[in-house]
Design a protein around this motif. Sequence first.
Motif, short mmCIF file in Angstrom:
data_model
loop_
_atom_site.label_atom_id
_atom_site.label_comp_id
_atom_site.label_asym_id
_atom_site.label_seq_id
_atom_site.Cartn_x
_atom_site.Cartn_y
_atom_site.Cartn_z
N ALA A 1 43.56 35.86 38.92
CA ALA A 1 43.83 36.97 39.84
C ALA A 1 44.39 38.17 39.09
O ALA A 1 44.24 39.32 39.54
N ALA B 1 42.32 41.40 38.35
CA ALA B 1 42.11 42.46 39.33
C ALA B 1 42.87 43.73 38.98
O ALA B 1 42.50 44.81 39.43
N ALA C 1 35.73 39.28 37.12
CA ALA C 1 37.04 39.37 37.77
C ALA C 1 37.06 38.69 39.14
O ALA C 1 38.09 38.16 39.53
N GLY C 2 35.95 38.67 39.84
CA GLY C 2 35.93 38.04 41.15
C GLY C 2 35.39 36.61 41.14
O GLY C 2 35.30 35.96 42.18
N THR D 1 34.95 32.65 40.91
CA THR D 1 35.80 31.52 41.29
C THR D 1 35.41 30.26 40.54
O THR D 1 35.96 29.19 40.79
N SER E 1 35.65 33.75 34.45
CA SER E 1 36.26 35.06 34.22
C SER E 1 37.04 35.06 32.91
O SER E 1 37.57 34.03 32.48
#
Length: 92
Positions: free
Chosen positions: A16, A19, A56-57, A59, A63
């Motif tokens: 996270a 971000a 970045a997004g 799951t 990343s």
Amino acid sequence: MPAGAVGVPVRLAEPAALAVVRRGARVDLLAVPAGGRPAEASLLATRALVLDVVGAGATDGSSALYLALAPDQAQRTVGQPEGSRFAVVVRD
């Protein structure tokens, strides 16, 4: 990329955090050994240049940050024991 630097991909323990990190930012890179506590974090690099932020997004664990590190910093980073966790502190 700064002269003499090498690009190193780093997967963060807390994806996270990606971000708030952007290409061109400067970060301090820390490592916590597997099974270690955050208080045992060691500083691997200061003011490392972020070359890219990938997924970045995502799951699925794909990343990563690509950082420009001096060769000795890169060696310390990739030489961390398996299971080590990485974190960054975003600098101004």
